[in-house]
Design an enzyme around this catalytic site. Structure first.
Site, PDB file in Angstrom:
ATOM      1  N   LYS A   1      43.761  35.577  43.985  1.00  0.00           N
ATOM      2  CA  LYS A   1      43.034  34.975  42.860  1.00  0.00           C
ATOM      3  C   LYS A   1      43.245  35.712  41.550  1.00  0.00           C
ATOM      4  O   LYS A   1      43.278  35.105  40.491  1.00  0.00           O
ATOM      5  CB  LYS A   1      41.549  34.883  43.161  1.00  0.00           C
ATOM      6  CG  LYS A   1      40.919  36.211  43.511  1.00  0.00           C
ATOM      7  CD  LYS A   1      39.765  36.038  44.473  1.00  0.00           C
ATOM      8  CE  LYS A   1      39.533  37.358  45.157  1.00  0.00           C
ATOM      9  NZ  LYS A   1      39.046  37.270  46.490  1.00  0.00           N
TER      10      LYS A   1
ATOM     11  N   GLU B   1      44.664  27.484  48.643  1.00  0.00           N
ATOM     12  CA  GLU B   1      43.299  27.142  49.072  1.00  0.00           C
ATOM     13  C   GLU B   1      42.471  28.399  49.336  1.00  0.00           C
ATOM     14  O   GLU B   1      41.274  28.444  49.054  1.00  0.00           O
ATOM     15  CB  GLU B   1      43.367  26.287  50.343  1.00  0.00           C
ATOM     16  CG  GLU B   1      42.036  25.774  50.841  1.00  0.00           C
ATOM     17  CD  GLU B   1      41.386  24.785  49.891  1.00  0.00           C
ATOM     18  OE1 GLU B   1      41.854  23.653  49.781  1.00  0.00           O
ATOM     19  OE2 GLU B   1      40.405  25.162  49.230  1.00  0.00           O
TER      20      GLU B   1
ATOM     21  N   VAL C   1      40.152  30.733  46.462  1.00  0.00           N
ATOM     22  CA  VAL C   1      38.800  30.488  45.959  1.00  0.00           C
ATOM     23  C   VAL C   1      37.892  30.072  47.115  1.00  0.00           C
ATOM     24  O   VAL C   1      38.152  29.073  47.782  1.00  0.00           O
ATOM     25  CB  VAL C   1      38.792  29.396  44.861  1.00  0.00           C
ATOM     26  CG1 VAL C   1      37.382  29.209  44.318  1.00  0.00           C
ATOM     27  CG2 VAL C   1      39.750  29.753  43.732  1.00  0.00           C
TER      28      VAL C   1
ATOM     29  N   GLU D   1      32.231  46.332  48.783  1.00  0.00           N
ATOM     30  CA  GLU D   1      33.208  47.405  48.868  1.00  0.00           C
ATOM     31  C   GLU D   1      32.599  48.701  48.332  1.00  0.00           C
ATOM     32  O   GLU D   1      31.558  48.703  47.680  1.00  0.00           O
ATOM     33  CB  GLU D   1      34.452  47.026  48.059  1.00  0.00           C
ATOM     34  CG  GLU D   1      34.936  45.637  48.428  1.00  0.00           C
ATOM     35  CD  GLU D   1      36.417  45.451  48.247  1.00  0.00           C
ATOM     36  OE1 GLU D   1      37.128  46.444  48.102  1.00  0.00           O
ATOM     37  OE2 GLU D   1      36.856  44.297  48.267  1.00  0.00           O
TER      38      GLU D   1
ATOM     39  N   ASP E   1      35.482  39.132  39.760  1.00  0.00           N
ATOM     40  CA  ASP E   1      35.973  38.296  40.851  1.00  0.00           C
ATOM     41  C   ASP E   1      35.572  36.829  40.633  1.00  0.00           C
ATOM     42  O   ASP E   1      36.386  35.916  40.807  1.00  0.00           O
ATOM     43  CB  ASP E   1      35.407  38.821  42.175  1.00  0.00           C
ATOM     44  CG  ASP E   1      35.762  37.928  43.340  1.00  0.00           C
ATOM     45  OD1 ASP E   1      36.924  37.976  43.783  1.00  0.00           O
ATOM     46  OD2 ASP E   1      34.885  37.169  43.804  1.00  0.00           O
TER      47      ASP E   1
ATOM     48  N   LYS F   1      38.083  33.428  39.983  1.00  0.00           N
ATOM     49  CA  LYS F   1      38.004  32.148  40.689  1.00  0.00           C
ATOM     50  C   LYS F   1      37.716  31.014  39.703  1.00  0.00           C
ATOM     51  O   LYS F   1      38.240  29.908  39.837  1.00  0.00           O
ATOM     52  CB  LYS F   1      36.936  32.216  41.771  1.00  0.00           C
ATOM     53  CG  LYS F   1      37.339  33.163  42.904  1.00  0.00           C
ATOM     54  CD  LYS F   1      36.168  33.515  43.794  1.00  0.00           C
ATOM     55  CE  LYS F   1      36.593  34.486  44.888  1.00  0.00           C
ATOM     56  NZ  LYS F   1      35.434  35.110  45.556  1.00  0.00           N
TER      57      LYS F   1
ATOM     58  N   GLY G   1      36.092  36.804  54.358  1.00  0.00           N
ATOM     59  CA  GLY G   1      36.243  37.104  55.780  1.00  0.00           C
ATOM     60  C   GLY G   1      37.608  36.657  56.248  1.00  0.00           C
ATOM     61  O   GLY G   1      38.171  35.701  55.732  1.00  0.00           O
TER      62      GLY G   1
END
Lengths: 427, 427
Positions: free
Chosen positions: A103, A127, A130, A188, A199, A203, A301
């Protein structure tokens, strides 16, 4: 029967999940799609990351994949700008279709990459970039192809949403909630990109392009994270019937401009986005025909992300017979650019901490009034044992620049003991 | 450049919306997809339905479209089983791709139609058949292609959901809420298909096929509508932390069987499906990789439905260059069939109306115990002025057949003044 020969660049968490899936499910995929998916090479510098069953596929340089004329599809999962960008561009030049989950790269150079894929008549899919397993990319570009998109509102960072959820549920501070999130593996060690909204802004850049046919300059996207959100504001917002969410907002605005911004936002409790909890992501889209749609699911994930990568792979397999590039993300030449944050209008939640003495409310509301900000409601809380009392206000729609100026002025009032809080309201 | 020559059969509400869209947006679609979409014929028996600007396209017989060798794509929007089924089969035989929104036909003969399209190597798409503008068909068959689906839970009938929403909000009866729905155009004059669960069961049949690769016999799907739901149960459920929804449920079950059933269901208030309001639809899917996903939006109306039809059309255009049929909906030969409703297990909400005298509760709980039904909670309400008092129970998981027998027995108790209510609980 089509044979899809795949080269994988990057064998981290997601790369290994994709490899495992392809290894274990090739007969299922063949049955489902009629195509034969073969992972033929894996490029990974840290050889020890690659489990023994893949050693036969391991190559040391990405070029061993990119230059291989037998490979049709390159999956880039190393992340970061360089060398990922050059790998993808070279793959296009070698007429390979490319899948990425990158991204940051898409946010910064998505427009160049899309042009290059078009020039080389190959497919470029992302795909997984995002909201992981939530099919928001194909939703916007394929399912909603007939729609003019009016707005996109997204909770697209699971870490921030988890922290806000825990702050509300436990009544704890951001710092404490962050510790819990880190312990659970939801944040994190260096949570800057997540908590500061970067982040989400990455996106949002991708979503703006798909929704409006216009690739914004990443540096033009306004973003603000959740680090200044206190559980006091979460509590007061709830009392007013709102929940605070880190929202990525994109809207068609006046004069063929687009609003694109990321910031903490008060959402009414009956807005469906306000019920998005924990690490879940959700994107709310308003289209000219389909009306209001919500896509909700796990945004991160290894498995959800692998699910998206495989969907892209199957889509590419289906299009291998095509002669033409499919120009799903057409540029809308009417769109002039992004609206500056100072030009937007919004309703606002305000919280002032003030010494409890006569005239304070008059001073604040006087400043607001002189900046064309009309107050919709005021609550002054009980003093308790603290030196200053919270004054909570909801405004009617006001201009951002006016708000900024007014807040700077109220901050200078003697009775104001802390920097005033102002949070935008949506819906 | 591809030219897609389209024949439209049926010029009702949706048909005219599709025609209007194609007429007004052909240059937009061309830019977006690179293909030229031309509506060339409209078959509609009631000529007066067709506005003057389409008169030049009007033909009187569907065969004038089906037999036309220049037409690539047939859009069937007449609904019902016959003659729609034969029109679609003939179109396949003439190597035409077909789009339909006909859920009743798909529920009854979907398997035959899919086989016929495959045999003729043409594409058959029906995004508009389930949940209108919500891309649940492509979501399940394309975005989630890598996943083994564990369960599908859907609120797929907007009329029923609207009525339940209004009953709760206004505290009124089903009958009164139906009147409001009819006034607003959200319920048909004859609301049988909607309120009795037939429409939901039609959609569930289609979803089961996509999710599990198994086309159920429509008559094997258990369905039960909302006509016996009273606002008393809505209220008591809320007090217990649940909301009543008409739910379409499909689950992978033991012994390679599938559960597929439609019935009113108590959902915990923190389940995201319980926040689906009014005429909105939502489908909740659990996949092996993607985890839990929700698709939410408008399930009916001419524009959302047209949005889905156009998405199918664009998809077909993209695949025109393909030589092979794309076998996205592969049959899973492991699946043996649907589980009979009497074999399922569920938790249950029970309400008894009983004369307030000693021993009643003992009698009821004795019967439940003898049928292996374990009670999780009991509330006996205040008597007020009524002759009988409500006793509300939540059970632990129990077998449906046991429950049915137990309910028949409790009904025979002298102290029980009305047929006991039992509603399944999910989530």
């Amino acid at each position: 029967m089509d044979v899809i020969r795949i080269g994988l660049i990057g064998f981290g968490t997601i790369g290994s999940a994709v490899a495992d899936y392809l290894l274990n499910n090739s007969s299922y995929l063949k049955k489902k799609t009629g195509a034969d998916f073969k992972l033929v090479k894996i490029a990974e510098k840290e050889r020890r990351k690659v489990s023994s069953r893949y050693k036969g596929l391991l190559v040391s340089r990405a070029e061993d994949i990119i230059d291989d004329p037998d490979i049709n599809v390159v999956i880039e999962l190393i992340g970061g700008i360089m060398p990922a960008k050059s790998y993808i561009l070279k793959s296009f030049a070698h007429k390979k279709h490319v899948i990425t989950a990158n991204k940051a790269l898409l946010a910064e150079f998505g427009s160049d990459l899309l042009c290059a894929s078009k020039d080389n008549n190959v497919t470029f899919r992302f795909e997984a970039a995002v909201c992981g397993g939530v099919p928001i990319i194909s939703g916007l570009s394929e399912s909603l192809v007939a729609n003019e998109i009016k707005s996109v509102l997204g909770i697209v960072n699971g870490t921030s949403n988890y922290i806000l959820t825990v702050m509300e549920r436990e009544g704890i501070s951001m710092r404490e909630a962050l510790k819990i999130a880190q312990k659970k593996g939801y944040a994190e060690r260096d949570p800057y990109l997540d908590l500061e909204g970067v982040d989400s802004a990455h996106k949002l850049a991708v979503l703006v392009n798909l929704a409006f046919g216009f690739y914004p300059k990443f540096s033009d996207i306004y973003y603000e994270g959740i680090t200044s959100i206190s559980n006091l504001d979460i509590k007061y917002a709830l009392e007013l019937g709102y929940r605070i969410k880190l929202l990525a907002v994109a809207k068609r605005s006046t004069g063929n401009s687009i609003e694109a911004r990321v910031h903490p936002t008060l959402l009414p409790l009956d807005h469906i986005l306000s019920s998005v909890r924990g690490v879940y992501n959700a994107v709310h889209i308003e289209g000219s025909l389909a009306g209001k749609l919500l896509f909700h699911g796990k945004g991160a994930g290894k498995n959800p992300t692998a699910s998206a990568v495989i969907a892209d792979l199957v889509n590419i397999a289906e299009h291998l017979g095509r002669k033409d590039y499919i120009n799903r993300i057409a540029r809308d030449s009417r769109i002039k650019g992004l609206r500056n944050i100072s030009e937007i209008s919004s309703r606002y939640y305000l919280r002032f901490m003030a010494v409890d003495r006569p005239g304070v409310l008059a001073n604040i509301s006087g400043i607001l009034g002189r900046h064309n900000i009309s107050i919709a409601s005021v609550t002054q809380k009980e003093k308790g044992r603290a030196r200053s009392v919270p004054i909570v206000m909801m405004t009617h729609e006001a201009n951002e620049m006016d708000m900024k100026k007014a807040m700077a002025k109220t901050q200078k009032l003697k009775a104001i003991t802390k920097k005033p809080i102002w949070i935008r309201v949506e819906g």
